[in-house]
Design a protein around this motif. Structure first.
Motif, PDB file in Angstrom:
ATOM      1  N   TRP A  48       0.937  -1.082  -0.068  1.00 51.83           N
ATOM      2  CA  TRP A  48       0.108  -0.048  -0.087  1.00 51.83           C
ATOM      3  C   TRP A  48       0.824   1.166  -0.129  1.00 51.83           C
ATOM      4  O   TRP A  48       1.743   1.389   1.065  1.00 51.83           O
ATOM      5  CB  TRP A  48      -0.939  -0.057   1.143  1.00 51.83           C
ATOM      6  N   ALA A  49       0.742   2.058  -0.999  1.00 50.30           N
ATOM      7  CA  ALA A  49       1.507   3.215  -1.096  1.00 50.30           C
ATOM      8  C   ALA A  49       1.048   4.459  -0.104  1.00 50.30           C
ATOM      9  O   ALA A  49       0.014   4.541  -0.326  1.00 50.30           O
ATOM     10  CB  ALA A  49       1.711   3.936  -2.574  1.00 50.30           C
ATOM     11  N   PRO A  50       1.816   4.471   0.808  1.00 49.42           N
ATOM     12  CA  PRO A  50       0.996   5.536   2.040  1.00 49.42           C
ATOM     13  C   PRO A  50       0.941   6.857   1.631  1.00 49.42           C
ATOM     14  O   PRO A  50      -0.228   7.346   1.995  1.00 49.42           O
ATOM     15  CB  PRO A  50       2.350   5.397   3.167  1.00 49.42           C
ATOM     16  N   LYS A  51       1.587   7.669   0.800  1.00 46.02           N
ATOM     17  CA  LYS A  51       1.271   8.930   0.165  1.00 46.02           C
ATOM     18  C   LYS A  51       0.277   8.956  -0.882  1.00 46.02           C
ATOM     19  O   LYS A  51      -0.555   9.776  -0.822  1.00 46.02           O
ATOM     20  CB  LYS A  51       2.562   9.548  -0.174  1.00 46.02           C
ATOM     21  N   ARG A  52       0.250   7.993  -1.892  1.00 43.26           N
ATOM     22  CA  ARG A  52      -0.420   8.053  -2.972  1.00 43.26           C
ATOM     23  C   ARG A  52      -1.791   7.463  -2.824  1.00 43.26           C
ATOM     24  O   ARG A  52      -2.756   7.326  -3.559  1.00 43.26           O
ATOM     25  CB  ARG A  52       0.032   7.567  -4.383  1.00 43.26           C
ATOM     26  N   ASP A  53      -2.019   6.544  -1.757  1.00 44.32           N
ATOM     27  CA  ASP A  53      -3.025   5.812  -1.351  1.00 44.32           C
ATOM     28  C   ASP A  53      -3.506   4.682  -2.431  1.00 44.32           C
ATOM     29  O   ASP A  53      -4.739   4.686  -2.841  1.00 44.32           O
ATOM     30  CB  ASP A  53      -4.338   6.487  -0.849  1.00 44.32           C
ATOM     31  N   MET A  54      -2.436   3.933  -3.023  1.00 49.12           N
ATOM     32  CA  MET A  54      -2.769   3.023  -4.082  1.00 49.12           C
ATOM     33  C   MET A  54      -2.300   1.859  -3.440  1.00 49.12           C
ATOM     34  O   MET A  54      -1.571   1.668  -2.744  1.00 49.12           O
ATOM     35  CB  MET A  54      -2.100   3.452  -5.253  1.00 49.12           C
ATOM     36  N   ILE A  55      -3.086   0.586  -3.974  1.00 52.01           N
ATOM     37  CA  ILE A  55      -2.550  -0.673  -3.571  1.00 52.01           C
ATOM     38  C   ILE A  55      -2.301  -1.685  -4.729  1.00 52.01           C
ATOM     39  O   ILE A  55      -2.548  -1.358  -5.859  1.00 52.01           O
ATOM     40  CB  ILE A  55      -3.769  -1.478  -3.070  1.00 52.01           C
ATOM     41  N   VAL A  56      -1.044  -2.381  -4.457  1.00 52.05           N
ATOM     42  CA  VAL A  56      -0.351  -3.062  -5.677  1.00 52.05           C
ATOM     43  C   VAL A  56      -0.704  -4.610  -5.192  1.00 52.05           C
ATOM     44  O   VAL A  56      -0.301  -5.089  -3.937  1.00 52.05           O
ATOM     45  CB  VAL A  56       0.886  -2.825  -6.102  1.00 52.05           C
ATOM     46  N   THR A  57      -1.279  -5.446  -5.811  1.00 56.15           N
ATOM     47  CA  THR A  57      -1.327  -7.040  -5.669  1.00 56.15           C
ATOM     48  C   THR A  57      -0.575  -7.763  -6.752  1.00 56.15           C
ATOM     49  O   THR A  57      -0.586  -7.254  -7.936  1.00 56.15           O
ATOM     50  CB  THR A  57      -2.703  -7.438  -5.468  1.00 56.15           C
ATOM     51  N   TYR A 101      -1.632  -6.017  -9.944  1.00 53.26           N
ATOM     52  CA  TYR A 101      -2.557  -5.084 -10.514  1.00 53.26           C
ATOM     53  C   TYR A 101      -2.272  -4.012  -9.378  1.00 53.26           C
ATOM     54  O   TYR A 101      -1.917  -4.049  -8.285  1.00 53.26           O
ATOM     55  CB  TYR A 101      -4.189  -5.265 -10.144  1.00 53.26           C
ATOM     56  N   VAL A 102      -2.529  -2.697 -10.053  1.00 56.77           N
ATOM     57  CA  VAL A 102      -2.546  -1.310  -9.216  1.00 56.77           C
ATOM     58  C   VAL A 102      -3.975  -1.025  -8.876  1.00 56.77           C
ATOM     59  O   VAL A 102      -4.548  -0.748 -10.091  1.00 56.77           O
ATOM     60  CB  VAL A 102      -1.476  -0.264  -9.760  1.00 56.77           C
ATOM     61  N   TRP A 103      -4.306  -0.681  -7.591  1.00 56.35           N
ATOM     62  CA  TRP A 103      -5.503  -0.619  -7.535  1.00 56.35           C
ATOM     63  C   TRP A 103      -5.604   0.918  -6.968  1.00 56.35           C
ATOM     64  O   TRP A 103      -4.793   1.360  -5.943  1.00 56.35           O
ATOM     65  CB  TRP A 103      -6.274  -1.394  -6.196  1.00 56.35           C
ATOM     66  N   GLU A 104      -6.782   1.639  -7.440  1.00 58.37           N
ATOM     67  CA  GLU A 104      -6.832   3.009  -7.054  1.00 58.37           C
ATOM     68  C   GLU A 104      -8.483   3.154  -6.712  1.00 58.37           C
ATOM     69  O   GLU A 104      -9.060   2.433  -7.278  1.00 58.37           O
ATOM     70  CB  GLU A 104      -6.639   4.186  -8.116  1.00 58.37           C
ATOM     71  N   ARG A 105      -8.624   4.222  -5.920  1.00 56.52           N
ATOM     72  CA  ARG A 105     -10.108   4.511  -5.314  1.00 56.52           C
ATOM     73  C   ARG A 105     -10.546   5.166  -6.615  1.00 56.52           C
ATOM     74  O   ARG A 105     -10.298   6.217  -7.114  1.00 56.52           O
ATOM     75  CB  ARG A 105     -10.303   5.026  -4.073  1.00 56.52           C
ATOM     76  N   ASN A 106     -11.842   4.959  -6.889  1.00 57.87           N
ATOM     77  CA  ASN A 106     -12.915   5.786  -8.173  1.00 57.87           C
ATOM     78  C   ASN A 106     -13.340   6.920  -7.360  1.00 57.87           C
ATOM     79  O   ASN A 106     -13.334   6.961  -6.094  1.00 57.87           O
ATOM     80  CB  ASN A 106     -13.559   4.966  -8.855  1.00 57.87           C
ATOM     81  N   ASN A 107     -14.304   7.545  -7.838  1.00 59.35           N
ATOM     82  CA  ASN A 107     -14.945   8.955  -7.266  1.00 59.35           C
ATOM     83  C   ASN A 107     -15.764   8.316  -6.123  1.00 59.35           C
ATOM     84  O   ASN A 107     -16.341   9.361  -5.252  1.00 59.35           O
ATOM     85  CB  ASN A 107     -15.607   9.588  -8.334  1.00 59.35           C
ATOM     86  N   GLU A 108     -16.512   7.101  -6.023  1.00 62.45           N
ATOM     87  CA  GLU A 108     -17.443   6.671  -5.162  1.00 62.45           C
ATOM     88  C   GLU A 108     -16.660   6.087  -4.075  1.00 62.45           C
ATOM     89  O   GLU A 108     -17.091   5.487  -3.122  1.00 62.45           O
ATOM     90  CB  GLU A 108     -18.194   5.814  -5.980  1.00 62.45           C
ATOM     91  N   GLY A 109     -15.444   5.807  -4.072  1.00 58.11           N
ATOM     92  CA  GLY A 109     -14.578   5.494  -3.288  1.00 58.11           C
ATOM     93  C   GLY A 109     -14.189   3.810  -3.393  1.00 58.11           C
ATOM     94  O   GLY A 109     -13.461   3.248  -2.478  1.00 58.11           O
ATOM     95  N   LYS A 110     -14.529   3.206  -4.335  1.00 59.08           N
ATOM     96  CA  LYS A 110     -14.359   1.873  -4.782  1.00 59.08           C
ATOM     97  C   LYS A 110     -12.911   1.651  -5.287  1.00 59.08           C
ATOM     98  O   LYS A 110     -12.708   2.260  -6.143  1.00 59.08           O
ATOM     99  CB  LYS A 110     -15.501   1.386  -5.379  1.00 59.08           C
ATOM    100  N   TRP A 111     -12.464   0.562  -4.871  1.00 59.60           N
ATOM    101  CA  TRP A 111     -11.235   0.168  -5.424  1.00 59.60           C
ATOM    102  C   TRP A 111     -11.282  -0.420  -6.758  1.00 59.60           C
ATOM    103  O   TRP A 111     -12.221  -1.270  -6.982  1.00 59.60           O
ATOM    104  CB  TRP A 111     -10.607  -0.747  -4.669  1.00 59.60           C
ATOM    105  N   GLU A 112     -10.712   0.114  -7.748  1.00 60.49           N
ATOM    106  CA  GLU A 112     -10.469  -0.457  -9.191  1.00 60.49           C
ATOM    107  C   GLU A 112      -8.993  -0.708  -9.567  1.00 60.49           C
ATOM    108  O   GLU A 112      -8.522   0.108  -9.414  1.00 60.49           O
ATOM    109  CB  GLU A 112     -11.524   0.671 -10.285  1.00 60.49           C
ATOM    110  N   PRO A 113      -8.796  -1.830 -10.382  1.00 59.42           N
ATOM    111  CA  PRO A 113      -7.551  -1.884 -10.858  1.00 59.42           C
ATOM    112  C   PRO A 113      -7.386  -0.869 -12.115  1.00 59.42           C
ATOM    113  O   PRO A 113      -8.201  -0.300 -12.631  1.00 59.42           O
ATOM    114  CB  PRO A 113      -7.707  -3.447 -11.632  1.00 59.42           C
TER     115      PRO A 113
END
Length: 118
Positions: free
Chosen positions: A89-98, A106-118
């Motif tokens: 979990w990238a602490p500053k950019r708030d992205m998750i890699v799996t 996959y690199v995961w980011e939150r969309n406008n609704e807060g849902k995680w998307e690759p």
């Protein structure tokens, strides 16, 4: 014993997860069977959320309620076809890699609704 130390927490003898604050997290409400366990985990930068893989192709994201100390499921990362073996979990950019045994990452980011998307 069955207890397994991890970087920022501990899986106790009864398979509950003890967080970095020493609070027993309700992350694993049902007991983990002896054939399963947490294959990987990562904390966010504020240490109030954890992404963990319960030995499956799915990564679950939990957030602590600051008042009760309980963790609640706030997201599921479901893109892999095999066991997830790494998460960060990238602490500053708030992205998750799996990454998983399916040889995908996959690199995961939150969309406008807060849902995680690759």
């Amino acid at each position: 014993g069955r207890g397994v130390g991890v970087v920022s927490g501990l899986v106790s003898e009864d398979s509950s997860v003890v967080g970095w604050r020493g609070v027993v997290m309700s992350v694993v409400k049902k007991k983990l069977s002896s054939s399963s366990g947490i294959s990987c985990h990562a904390w966010n930068g504020a240490h109030n959320q954890i992404a963990l893989c319960p030995g499956t192709p799915e990564v679950q994201v939990y957030e602590v309620d600051e008042q009760s100390g309980e963790y609640k499921l706030v997201g599921s990362l479901k893109e892999h076809e095999q066991l997830v073996s790494g998460v960060d979990w990238a602490p500053k950019r708030d992205m998750i890699v799996t990454c998983a045994h399916d040889r995908n990452a996959y690199v995961w980011e939150r969309n406008n609704e807060g849902k995680w998307e690759p």
